[in-house]
Design a protein around this motif. Structure first.
Motif, PDB file in Angstrom:
ATOM      1  N   LEU A   1     -12.093  -0.894 -12.520  1.00 57.52           N
ATOM      2  CA  LEU A   1     -10.719  -1.411 -12.518  1.00 57.52           C
ATOM      3  C   LEU A   1     -10.570  -2.715 -13.297  1.00 57.52           C
ATOM      4  CD1 LEU A   1      -9.576  -0.650  -8.863  1.00 57.52           C
ATOM      5  CD2 LEU A   1      -9.154   0.677 -10.948  1.00 57.52           C
ATOM      6  N   GLY A   2     -11.672  -3.424 -13.498  1.00 60.46           N
ATOM      7  CA  GLY A   2     -11.608  -4.681 -14.248  1.00 60.46           C
ATOM      8  C   GLY A   2     -10.974  -5.825 -13.474  1.00 60.46           C
ATOM      9  N   VAL A   3     -11.067  -5.790 -12.139  1.00 58.30           N
ATOM     10  CA  VAL A   3     -10.519  -6.864 -11.305  1.00 58.30           C
ATOM     11  C   VAL A   3     -11.539  -7.215 -10.221  1.00 58.30           C
ATOM     12  CG1 VAL A   3      -8.124  -6.160 -11.700  1.00 58.30           C
ATOM     13  CG2 VAL A   3      -9.317  -5.342  -9.675  1.00 58.30           C
ATOM     14  N   ALA A   4     -11.497  -8.461  -9.763  1.00 57.53           N
ATOM     15  CA  ALA A   4     -12.353  -8.874  -8.654  1.00 57.53           C
ATOM     16  C   ALA A   4     -11.893  -8.166  -7.393  1.00 57.53           C
ATOM     17  CB  ALA A   4     -12.293 -10.386  -8.472  1.00 57.53           C
ATOM     18  N   ALA A   5     -12.851  -7.863  -6.520  1.00 64.63           N
ATOM     19  CA  ALA A   5     -12.533  -7.132  -5.298  1.00 64.63           C
ATOM     20  C   ALA A   5     -13.565  -7.454  -4.230  1.00 64.63           C
ATOM     21  CB  ALA A   5     -12.529  -5.629  -5.585  1.00 64.63           C
ATOM     22  N   THR A   6     -13.231  -7.134  -3.004  1.00 62.73           N
ATOM     23  CA  THR A   6     -14.183  -7.207  -1.905  1.00 62.73           C
ATOM     24  C   THR A   6     -13.884  -6.073  -0.940  1.00 62.73           C
ATOM     25  OG1 THR A   6     -15.295  -8.687  -0.336  1.00 62.73           O
ATOM     26  CG2 THR A   6     -12.883  -8.835  -0.443  1.00 62.73           C
ATOM     27  N   THR A   7     -14.932  -5.510  -0.375  1.00 64.65           N
ATOM     28  CA  THR A   7     -14.797  -4.324   0.462  1.00 64.65           C
ATOM     29  C   THR A   7     -15.169  -4.639   1.908  1.00 64.65           C
ATOM     30  OG1 THR A   7     -15.304  -2.897  -1.424  1.00 64.65           O
ATOM     31  CG2 THR A   7     -15.592  -1.936   0.765  1.00 64.65           C
ATOM     32  N   ARG A   8     -14.399  -4.071   2.825  1.00 62.36           N
ATOM     33  CA  ARG A   8     -14.676  -4.197   4.254  1.00 62.36           C
ATOM     34  C   ARG A   8     -14.597  -2.816   4.894  1.00 62.36           C
ATOM     35  NH1 ARG A   8     -15.641  -8.411   2.212  1.00 62.36           N
ATOM     36  NH2 ARG A   8     -15.276 -10.510   3.014  1.00 62.36           N
ATOM     37  N   ASN A   9     -15.383  -2.611   5.942  1.00 59.10           N
ATOM     38  CA  ASN A   9     -15.271  -1.342   6.645  1.00 59.10           C
ATOM     39  C   ASN A   9     -14.020  -1.362   7.527  1.00 59.10           C
ATOM     40  OD1 ASN A   9     -15.910  -2.286   9.344  1.00 59.10           O
ATOM     41  ND2 ASN A   9     -18.073  -2.261   8.776  1.00 59.10           N
ATOM     42  N   TRP A  10     -13.636  -0.192   7.980  1.00 63.99           N
ATOM     43  CA  TRP A  10     -12.385  -0.021   8.726  1.00 63.99           C
ATOM     44  C   TRP A  10     -12.374  -0.849  10.007  1.00 63.99           C
ATOM     45  CZ3 TRP A  10      -8.020   1.616   6.953  1.00 63.99           C
ATOM     46  CH2 TRP A  10      -6.999   2.014   7.820  1.00 63.99           C
ATOM     47  N   GLU A  11     -13.499  -0.887  10.682  1.00 67.85           N
ATOM     48  CA  GLU A  11     -13.583  -1.640  11.933  1.00 67.85           C
ATOM     49  C   GLU A  11     -13.363  -3.131  11.680  1.00 67.85           C
ATOM     50  OE1 GLU A  11     -15.938   0.674  10.957  1.00 67.85           O
ATOM     51  OE2 GLU A  11     -15.152   2.223  12.291  1.00 67.85           O
ATOM     52  N   THR A  12     -13.934  -3.645  10.611  1.00 62.03           N
ATOM     53  CA  THR A  12     -13.764  -5.060  10.286  1.00 62.03           C
ATOM     54  C   THR A  12     -12.308  -5.377   9.975  1.00 62.03           C
ATOM     55  OG1 THR A  12     -16.044  -5.312   9.524  1.00 62.03           O
ATOM     56  CG2 THR A  12     -14.432  -6.901   8.681  1.00 62.03           C
ATOM     57  N   VAL A  13     -11.648  -4.521   9.214  1.00 62.63           N
ATOM     58  CA  VAL A  13     -10.234  -4.749   8.897  1.00 62.63           C
ATOM     59  C   VAL A  13      -9.414  -4.829  10.184  1.00 62.63           C
ATOM     60  CG1 VAL A  13      -8.182  -3.801   7.760  1.00 62.63           C
ATOM     61  CG2 VAL A  13     -10.407  -3.664   6.622  1.00 62.63           C
ATOM     62  N   ASN A  14      -9.654  -3.902  11.088  1.00 63.35           N
ATOM     63  CA  ASN A  14      -8.910  -3.906  12.351  1.00 63.35           C
ATOM     64  C   ASN A  14      -9.249  -5.114  13.211  1.00 63.35           C
ATOM     65  OD1 ASN A  14      -7.112  -1.400  12.841  1.00 63.35           O
ATOM     66  ND2 ASN A  14      -8.886  -0.647  11.721  1.00 63.35           N
ATOM     67  N   LYS A  15     -10.504  -5.529  13.213  1.00 63.52           N
ATOM     68  CA  LYS A  15     -10.904  -6.706  13.981  1.00 63.52           C
ATOM     69  C   LYS A  15     -10.260  -7.966  13.389  1.00 63.52           C
ATOM     70  CE  LYS A  15     -13.277  -8.724  17.234  1.00 63.52           C
ATOM     71  NZ  LYS A  15     -13.020  -8.493  18.649  1.00 63.52           N
ATOM     72  N   LEU A  16     -10.153  -8.055  12.085  1.00 57.54           N
ATOM     73  CA  LEU A  16      -9.500  -9.209  11.457  1.00 57.54           C
ATOM     74  C   LEU A  16      -8.025  -9.284  11.848  1.00 57.54           C
ATOM     75  CD1 LEU A  16     -11.160  -9.134   7.924  1.00 57.54           C
ATOM     76  CD2 LEU A  16     -11.544 -10.813   9.756  1.00 57.54           C
ATOM     77  N   ILE A  17      -7.378  -8.146  11.918  1.00 53.32           N
ATOM     78  CA  ILE A  17      -5.978  -8.117  12.366  1.00 53.32           C
ATOM     79  C   ILE A  17      -5.888  -8.642  13.793  1.00 53.32           C
ATOM     80  CG2 ILE A  17      -4.034  -6.613  12.965  1.00 53.32           C
ATOM     81  CD1 ILE A  17      -5.022  -4.781  10.617  1.00 53.32           C
ATOM     82  N   GLN A  18      -6.768  -8.159  14.638  1.00 50.86           N
ATOM     83  CA  GLN A  18      -6.773  -8.593  16.037  1.00 50.86           C
ATOM     84  C   GLN A  18      -7.016 -10.098  16.135  1.00 50.86           C
ATOM     85  OE1 GLN A  18      -9.876  -6.853  18.456  1.00 50.86           O
ATOM     86  NE2 GLN A  18      -9.634  -8.452  19.997  1.00 50.86           N
ATOM     87  N   LEU A  19      -8.029 -10.591  15.450  1.00 51.22           N
ATOM     88  CA  LEU A  19      -8.362 -12.011  15.525  1.00 51.22           C
ATOM     89  C   LEU A  19      -7.260 -12.888  14.932  1.00 51.22           C
ATOM     90  CD1 LEU A  19     -12.143 -11.849  14.607  1.00 51.22           C
ATOM     91  CD2 LEU A  19     -11.129 -12.257  16.879  1.00 51.22           C
TER      92      LEU A  19
END
Length: 186
Positions: free
Chosen positions: A159-177
């Protein structure tokens, strides 16, 4: 004050760019951010800021981390509402755990070009799936993420852009926190 989640790319991986989470939290607090907490060692920071422009925040954080740690760390900023939208908009609303399916989300620093999307599209996999929506790449991994061709580096290169990947559980935990106002570190 606005709440944000900063996701640092490529820290504490394979002995590279080592940052203890208490040090990372202190760095964010030294930038006058409040209610700072971290989640796991992969560089997730939840914080409140007076500045409401994510790009301005990102640039400030990247600069300060470079000054204090002497190495570059790409940073992706999202609001809790943006993370919630990512979860709600998933093209993979359920996974078959028995089939070893896993969901991951790659957060992009900017919108990919049509040429970048074409490069990614040319790299289809017979095993894994992806779906690009705005600044998000949804991944459905049917084996092991470590064996998938859709690694963070692969997606960045195509894609030619900076990115970072998280698993689904981490994304949901970040929302919660991010919804919690108390300081908590994991």
């Amino acid at each position: 004050m606005a709440r944000f989640v900063a996701m640092l790319r490529g820290i504490n991986v394979s002995g590279q760019k080592i940052i203890k989470m208490d040090r990372l939290r202190q760095l964010f607090e030294s930038m006058a951010f409040t209610n700072v907490s971290t989640y796991i060692q992969s560089g997730n920071v939840i914080f409140d800021a007076e500045e409401v422009d994510a790009a301005t925040l990102r640039d400030r954080i990247v600069h300060e981390l470079k000054e204090q740690l002497t190495f570059d760390i790409p940073v992706i900023i999202r609001t809790p509402a943006e993370l919630q939208e990512v979860v709600q908009d998933t093209p993979y609303p359920s996974v078959n755990v028995d089939a070893n399916e896993q969901r991951y989300v790659t957060f992009l620093s900017q919108a990919p070009t049509d040429a970048g999307l074409a490069k990614l599209d040319a790299a289809q996999s017979e095993v894994d799936e992806y779906h690009v929506k705005g600044l998000t790449v949804y991944l459905l991994i049917r084996k092991n993420y470590g064996d998938s061709k859709f690694s963070n580096n692969f997606i960045e290169k195509k894609l030619g852009v900076a990115a970072t990947t998280r698993n689904w559980e981490t994304v949901n935990k970040l929302i919660q926190l991010a919804g919690e106002s108390v300081k908590s570190d994991y």
